[in-house]
Design a protein around this motif. Sequence first.
Motif, PDB file in Angstrom:
ATOM      1  N   ASP A  22      25.099-102.340 -29.493  1.00 39.48           N
ATOM      2  CA  ASP A  22      24.637-101.528 -30.611  1.00 39.48           C
ATOM      3  C   ASP A  22      23.987-102.407 -31.671  1.00 39.48           C
ATOM      4  OD1 ASP A  22      26.792-102.696 -31.988  1.00 39.48           O
ATOM      5  OD2 ASP A  22      28.064-100.945 -31.759  1.00 39.48           O
ATOM      6  N   ARG A  61      26.178 -92.753 -15.773  1.00 37.40           N
ATOM      7  CA  ARG A  61      26.494 -93.499 -16.996  1.00 37.40           C
ATOM      8  C   ARG A  61      25.222 -93.946 -17.709  1.00 37.40           C
ATOM      9  NH1 ARG A  61      30.951 -97.824 -15.772  1.00 37.40           N
ATOM     10  NH2 ARG A  61      30.637 -98.205 -17.980  1.00 37.40           N
ATOM     11  N   ASN A  65      23.844 -90.838 -19.333  1.00 40.77           N
ATOM     12  CA  ASN A  65      24.670 -90.549 -20.509  1.00 40.77           C
ATOM     13  C   ASN A  65      24.238 -91.394 -21.700  1.00 40.77           C
ATOM     14  OD1 ASN A  65      26.577 -88.575 -20.583  1.00 40.77           O
ATOM     15  ND2 ASN A  65      28.312 -89.915 -20.166  1.00 40.77           N
ATOM     16  N   ARG A  66      24.023 -92.691 -21.452  1.00 40.60           N
ATOM     17  CA  ARG A  66      23.597 -93.597 -22.527  1.00 40.60           C
ATOM     18  C   ARG A  66      22.255 -93.151 -23.090  1.00 40.60           C
ATOM     19  NH1 ARG A  66      22.036 -98.390 -19.990  1.00 40.60           N
ATOM     20  NH2 ARG A  66      19.876 -98.005 -20.488  1.00 40.60           N
ATOM     21  N   SER A  81      22.648 -89.979 -25.135  1.00 42.94           N
ATOM     22  CA  SER A  81      23.291 -90.293 -26.417  1.00 42.94           C
ATOM     23  C   SER A  81      22.284 -90.892 -27.395  1.00 42.94           C
ATOM     24  CB  SER A  81      24.450 -91.272 -26.221  1.00 42.94           C
ATOM     25  OG  SER A  81      25.490 -90.664 -25.508  1.00 42.94           O
ATOM     26  N   MET A  82      21.411 -91.759 -26.904  1.00 39.39           N
ATOM     27  CA  MET A  82      20.382 -92.352 -27.762  1.00 39.39           C
ATOM     28  C   MET A  82      19.412 -91.286 -28.252  1.00 39.39           C
ATOM     29  SD  MET A  82      19.760 -95.888 -25.590  1.00 39.39           S
ATOM     30  CE  MET A  82      18.175 -96.216 -26.329  1.00 39.39           C
ATOM     31  N   ARG A  87      20.084 -88.042 -28.580  1.00 38.36           N
ATOM     32  CA  ARG A  87      20.830 -87.247 -29.555  1.00 38.36           C
ATOM     33  C   ARG A  87      20.882 -87.958 -30.912  1.00 38.36           C
ATOM     34  NH1 ARG A  87      26.631 -88.006 -28.415  1.00 38.36           N
ATOM     35  NH2 ARG A  87      26.060 -89.919 -29.488  1.00 38.36           N
ATOM     36  N   ASP A  88      21.189 -89.249 -30.885  1.00 41.18           N
ATOM     37  CA  ASP A  88      21.325 -89.992 -32.133  1.00 41.18           C
ATOM     38  C   ASP A  88      20.008 -90.132 -32.886  1.00 41.18           C
ATOM     39  OD1 ASP A  88      23.989 -90.213 -31.495  1.00 41.18           O
ATOM     40  OD2 ASP A  88      23.884 -92.322 -30.894  1.00 41.18           O
TER      41      ASP A  88
END
Length: 175
Positions: free
Chosen positions: A27, A146, A149-150, A153-154, A156-157
């Motif tokens: 991160d 996975r 998913n990553r 998530s990126m 979404r963020d």
Amino acid sequence: MQKFRPVDGERGLPVLKIKELRQGFCDYSSELCSPNIKPEFIVHDGDVIFSWSGSLLVDLWCGGTCGLNQHLFKVTSVKYPKWFYYTWTAHHLARFVAIAADKATTMGHIKREDLAKAEVIIPDVASMERIGGVLQPIYNLVINQRIENRKLSMLRDSLLPKLMSGELDVSAIEL
């Protein structure tokens, strides 16, 4: 990786440390290293990573390309498939944790001799192919999900703050 910091103009690679291995991704707080390190110290999605000091764990890394820090091994083989060496490393993990706990003064760890004592059963070629035919697609699916998913998530963020602030308006979209 402290000796391999990015130089001026280089876009650094995040450094994979135990913290990142535990959380499954690098991160904004991850340290950076030069992308011009030896290829064997670059970690890619799907690589098997084994932490041998402090927090002992083994994982199929799916957190993006990064540089391998000390206290971590990238487990590989030119002879055996990934599912085989990952599964055996995971199998021996409980014993490695017990060994490290017995030695712990400030930070438990295992030594190469502990790894050398770890035995594996190597099946015949036909059995290896049959088992791999079942396990390899499962491992591939886990790795791919996975990674997906990553990425989600990126996404979404990056989108959520724009949606919350009103910068993006989706009120006209019909489902």
